[in-house]
Design an enzyme around this catalytic site. Structure first.
Site, PDB file in Angstrom:
ATOM      1  N   LYS A 123       0.927  -1.149   0.138  1.00 45.06           N
ATOM      2  CA  LYS A 123       0.023   0.377  -0.165  1.00 45.06           C
ATOM      3  C   LYS A 123       1.008   1.474  -0.336  1.00 45.06           C
ATOM      4  O   LYS A 123       2.001   0.921   0.355  1.00 45.06           O
ATOM      5  CB  LYS A 123      -0.907  -0.157   1.185  1.00 45.06           C
ATOM      6  CG  LYS A 123      -2.257   1.102   1.352  1.00 45.06           C
ATOM      7  CD  LYS A 123      -3.073   0.151   0.291  1.00 45.06           C
ATOM      8  CE  LYS A 123      -4.498   1.227   0.330  1.00 45.06           C
ATOM      9  NZ  LYS A 123      -5.431  -0.166  -0.683  1.00 45.06           N
TER      10      LYS A 123
HETATM   11  P1  NAD Z   1     -13.063   8.256  -3.067  1.00 43.20           P
HETATM   12  O1  NAD Z   1     -11.745   9.564  -2.976  1.00 43.20           O
HETATM   13  O2  NAD Z   1     -13.830   7.911  -4.251  1.00 43.20           O
HETATM   14  O3  NAD Z   1     -14.104   8.406  -2.194  1.00 43.20           O
HETATM   15  C1  NAD Z   1     -14.330   8.348  -0.271  1.00 43.20           C
HETATM   16  C2  NAD Z   1     -15.493   8.707  -0.079  1.00 43.20           C
HETATM   17  O4  NAD Z   1     -15.132   9.076   1.188  1.00 43.20           O
HETATM   18  C3  NAD Z   1     -15.934  10.584  -0.598  1.00 43.20           C
HETATM   19  O5  NAD Z   1     -17.268  10.444  -0.387  1.00 43.20           O
HETATM   20  C4  NAD Z   1     -15.845  10.722   0.603  1.00 43.20           C
HETATM   21  O6  NAD Z   1     -16.152  12.123   0.133  1.00 43.20           O
HETATM   22  C5  NAD Z   1     -16.329   9.709   1.800  1.00 43.20           C
HETATM   23  N1  NAD Z   1     -15.482  10.618   3.181  1.00 43.20           N
HETATM   24  C6  NAD Z   1     -14.111  10.577   3.347  1.00 43.20           C
HETATM   25  N2  NAD Z   1     -14.306  11.033   4.744  1.00 43.20           N
HETATM   26  C7  NAD Z   1     -15.226  10.630   5.253  1.00 43.20           C
HETATM   27  C8  NAD Z   1     -15.995  10.366   6.376  1.00 43.20           C
HETATM   28  N3  NAD Z   1     -15.459  11.098   7.046  1.00 43.20           N
HETATM   29  N4  NAD Z   1     -17.224   9.914   6.455  1.00 43.20           N
HETATM   30  C9  NAD Z   1     -18.370  10.699   5.664  1.00 43.20           C
HETATM   31  N5  NAD Z   1     -17.556   9.255   4.447  1.00 43.20           N
HETATM   32  C10 NAD Z   1     -16.455   9.815   4.057  1.00 43.20           C
HETATM   33  O7  NAD Z   1     -12.424   6.477  -1.934  1.00 43.20           O
HETATM   34  P2  NAD Z   1     -12.455   5.147  -2.866  1.00 43.20           P
HETATM   35  O8  NAD Z   1     -11.493   4.066  -3.949  1.00 43.20           O
HETATM   36  O9  NAD Z   1     -14.134   5.180  -2.674  1.00 43.20           O
HETATM   37  O10 NAD Z   1     -12.414   4.650  -1.379  1.00 43.20           O
HETATM   38  C11 NAD Z   1     -13.144   4.400  -0.204  1.00 43.20           C
HETATM   39  C12 NAD Z   1     -12.615   3.073   0.927  1.00 43.20           C
HETATM   40  O11 NAD Z   1     -13.075   1.885   0.037  1.00 43.20           O
HETATM   41  C13 NAD Z   1     -11.670   3.402   1.334  1.00 43.20           C
HETATM   42  O12 NAD Z   1     -11.587   2.549   2.486  1.00 43.20           O
HETATM   43  C14 NAD Z   1     -10.377   2.451  -0.176  1.00 43.20           C
HETATM   44  O13 NAD Z   1      -9.150   1.751   1.082  1.00 43.20           O
HETATM   45  C15 NAD Z   1     -11.275   1.860  -0.201  1.00 43.20           C
HETATM   46  N6  NAD Z   1     -11.450   1.085  -1.382  1.00 43.20           N
HETATM   47  C16 NAD Z   1     -11.534   1.592  -2.093  1.00 43.20           C
HETATM   48  C17 NAD Z   1     -10.951   0.268  -3.606  1.00 43.20           C
HETATM   49  C18 NAD Z   1     -10.606   1.160  -4.826  1.00 43.20           C
HETATM   50  O14 NAD Z   1     -11.255   0.142  -5.365  1.00 43.20           O
HETATM   51  N7  NAD Z   1     -11.029   2.581  -5.066  1.00 43.20           N
HETATM   52  C19 NAD Z   1     -10.737  -1.002  -3.554  1.00 43.20           C
HETATM   53  C20 NAD Z   1     -11.039  -2.043  -2.174  1.00 43.20           C
HETATM   54  C21 NAD Z   1     -11.185  -1.016  -0.870  1.00 43.20           C
END
Ligand code: NAD
Length: 427
Positions: free
Chosen positions: A119
């Protein structure tokens, strides 16, 4: 005056807050004990293979120099090159990145992908930076960690605060030094060798797991009310595809606030609103709720899809959903997990639920190596097949061993990693 003694869950919670990696290790030790793993293997998995901490200097638009801190953590590579996202977030410190790298090791193993776990992160707030600043930040970060990356060494992907554009900059910065290498990152724009379907893959995987779990419960998606925390890549695609499966999305939130409608939110209209307003907050087809209110909202499935450690020993007692479907990484602390289990709430673990992203990243990597593009239909079909078969493996293992899905998922992943460590002669 005497200071009140903290309760046991509060003490545990305080410890978990100190170290996300210690909290992930709780699951690893628990699983290692069940599997009766060799102590030397466990010792090897306790820490990272390599941790790069880099200074990331950026000339900001106001011409002032700001120095950010960036990391790339490679946890274990017994099963293949390191793989894992890059997070741009103010709280992406070394221990959080280390914890997420550990989870990647077990996620890739659970999905039977030929990767180890890694990561990356830069402690910054991308919402307060311009595109030109983000471009310079990404290039400086790539330059400083470039020596540990490579198509058969370590392959980053997007995570919170990063996206396909970030990967395009990373690929370009890496290519300037090492030559054109599209396979060094995944989650790239399709125009630069990205895979069809990668942007929606994590949400598609989450929605597939919800559909399979509903079928297992004997319920129909149309009767299932879903609340989703986070409306970024994972949360928004989960909503869109869950609606295609017939689920009713009753609440969503993002960093600026939440909204709810017990009759179901019109996700297409919400998307139009978010494009203009930049947030779900203020959408007229629903009433406002807080982010804490979202977690406690009256629903059947709760999907945390934003930050880690949002369900803890403190708030597990307030959750009304009967299943927590972990779209985010590590959204439930160990004491939160116990709190959910005591109340009979099923937690479907992150290493399974959100593995659609890394699975399609694997498809993208193989397409880059073969210089051959798959159709969207093929990507979605192969993703679907892997999600369904891994879900079945996890549930069957849990049933056989009398464990919870998280324990079963860790057992399958850890068993595979331990086997590879022994076969390669790491111990
Ligand atoms: P992103 O940056 O696209 O979106 C994050 C979202 O969370 C946004 O809508 C933001 O406004 C919201 N957010 C941030 N802080 C917040 C809070 N305090 N309360 C409520 N909402 C809040 O990120 P993402 O890629 O969608 O990732 C989200 C989660 O999924 C993370 O934990 C990431 O590790 C995990 N993840 C992502 C992927 C991927 O392919 N993008 C894959 C596996 C896991």
């Amino acid at each position: 005056m005497t200071t009140p003694t903290p309760t046991a869950p509060a003490q545990e919670e305080a410890l978990e807050k100190v170290s996300p990696s210690a909290s992930v290790l709780t699951n690893v030790y628990d699983s290692a004990e069940r599997l009766k793993l060799d102590a030397e293997v466990v010792d090897l998995l306790r820490s990272s293979w390599r941790e790069v901490r880099a200074q990331v200097p950026v000339r900001m638009d106001d011409r002032k120099l700001r120095i950010f801190e960036g990391y790339r953590v490679q946890h274990n590579g017994a099963r293949g090159p390191y793989k894992g996202g890059v997070r741009f977030h103010p709280q992406a410190d070394l221990d959080e990145v280390r914890a997420l790298a550990m989870l990647m090791t077990y996620k890739c193993a659970l999905m039977d992908l030929p990767f180890g776990g890694a990561k990356g992160g830069v402690m910054c707030d991308p919402n307060r930076m311009s595109q030109t600043e983000l471009n310079r930040l990404t290039r400086a970060y790539t330059q400083h960690i470039g020596m540990v990356l490579g198509v058969s060494r370590d392959i980053p992907a997007p995570d919170m605060g990063t996206n396909a554009q970030t990967m395009a900059w990373m690929m370009d910065a890496y290519g300037q030094r090492y030559g054109y290498t599209p396979g060094v990152v995944t989650g790239k724009p399709v125009e630069l060798g990205g895979s069809y379907g990668r942007d929606q893959a994590t949400g598609r995987g989450v929605a597939t797991i919800m559909r399979e779990y509903a079928a297992r419960e004997g319920s129909h998606p149309k009767d299932i009310r879903v609340a989703v925390q986070g409306y970024g890549n994972v949360g928004s695609w989960t909503c869109r595809i869950a609606v295609e499966h017939g689920f009713k999305i009753v609440a969503v939130s993002d960093v600026k606030g939440g909204i709810a409608n017990p009759d179901g939110i019109d996700i297409a209209a919400l998307d139009r609103w978010v494009t203009v307003a930049g947030s779900v907050a203020g959408f007229s087809g629903a009433t406002p709720i807080t982010n804490e209110g979202l977690l406690e909202y009256d629903c059947d499935y709760l999907v945390p899809a934003a930050l880690g450690e949002v369900i803890t020993g403190q708030n597990a007692g307030t959750i009304k959903a009967r299943a927590v479907v972990e779209g985010a990484n590590h959204p439930v602390t160990p004491s939160g997990d116990r709190g959910l289990a005591e109340r009979g709430i099923v937690a479907l673990p992150d290493t399974l639920v959100n593995a659609g992203g890394v699975t399609v990243s694997y498809f993208e990597w193989t397409q880059n190596i073969q210089q051959f593009r798959w159709s969207l239909e093929r990507v979605n079909e192969e993703l679907e097949a892997r999600m369904v078969s891994t879900f079945e493996q996890v549930m069957a293992r849990a049933e056989k061993d009398g464990t919870r899905p998280r324990q079963a998922a860790f057992d399958i992943g850890l068993e595979r990693v331990a086997k590879a460590i022994q076969l390669r002669g790491f111990v």
